[in-house]
Enzyme design. Sequence first.
Site, short mmCIF file in Angstrom:
data_model
loop_
_atom_site.label_atom_id
_atom_site.label_comp_id
_atom_site.label_asym_id
_atom_site.label_seq_id
_atom_site.Cartn_x
_atom_site.Cartn_y
_atom_site.Cartn_z
N ASP A 134 0.82 -1.21 0.00
CA ASP A 134 0.00 0.00 0.00
C ASP A 134 0.86 1.27 0.00
O ASP A 134 0.36 2.36 -0.29
CB ASP A 134 -0.96 0.02 1.19
N GLU A 135 2.14 1.14 0.31
CA GLU A 135 2.99 2.32 0.40
C GLU A 135 3.19 3.02 -0.94
O GLU A 135 3.60 4.19 -0.98
CB GLU A 135 4.35 1.95 1.00
#
Length: 363
Positions: A134-135
């Site tokens: 998700d980064e």
Amino acid sequence: MPCQLVTGGAGFIGSAYVLQARRAGIRVINLDKLTYAGNAASLSALADDPDHILVRGDIGNEELVAFLLQTHKPDAVVNFAAESHVDRSIVDPDAFVRTNVLGTSALLRVVKDWWRSLPADKAARFRFLHVSTDEVYGALQPGDPAFTETTPYSPNSPYSASKAASDHMVRAFHETYGLPVLLTNCSNNYGPRQFPEKLIPLMILNALEGKPLPVYGSGANIRDWLHVEDHCAAIARVLEAGLVGRSYNIGGHAERTNLEVVHAVCMILDELVPWAHGAYAGLITYVTDRPGHDFRYAIDCSRIEKELGWKPVHRFDSGLRETVKWYLDNSTWVEHVRSGAYRDWLAVNYGQRNGTDGMGGAR
């Protein structure tokens, strides 16, 4: 018997997936470089399993990858292989480019050429699944809507930038060459066998040794926590029924601040192994924040829930308790991975922040 080539299958998430795949009757060819975070001991349950073949090697070794594809003819390639620790990427960004960008690109080229040589029916069934984070989406503030699959990429660390680049390469190989790819972007994982530079295992192990429990900044940074077994089940479901070319966010519905997570670990330890000197929370130490520390990640995983029927089954509180107990019960595994190189890494990267070693933080 179905067969999969799993890269990075001796790492934390990769080994959990390999164990799950073998329980499902899938033959696994496991390609892992076996660097500091690749631990064959995590796969000890498969030591005598003829349908788990562990190969030490790099995804950038095109000759080796081609040999494995030609020899074992997998139905899917599942790519976990990656450098994955933000703090390490700040110290040595080039290592993340080599593995996450150039390594993934080399892997894609070899897989694409082999896939093109397959009979039409086998080529149609083949899948390349790329596991990401998700980064790549950047950072959120309180009240911002969670990341969806259409959130523009805005990576803020060398690690997330390298993963974003690898995601784009995977998509490009689908659009340019037709390679049947799938992508998954997950939130923070936790669970057994996680390398102890990450937040939860490091807090557990530092507390047991009476060392400081360092928290970056004020500890207000927020992450969504996903149990590794839920993550692996989601990957299996995406492989089974995901739409080719599509990405799927995988989250745990468990947003917590870093400080809340550390306090939760301390409370479980207070109950299970009381400390003679008081509550473990007394060891919490606030230290200088790391550069570019994203404030909040949050995953909207409604696509995988609605389209594929997957949902996480672990609640964070009970999953965290099980994780703490696993580390208490598996001291041999812990000592095996806590090598001199690992201790040196902690001292070099974190010791200078407040004059002590043994520090850690969330992704």
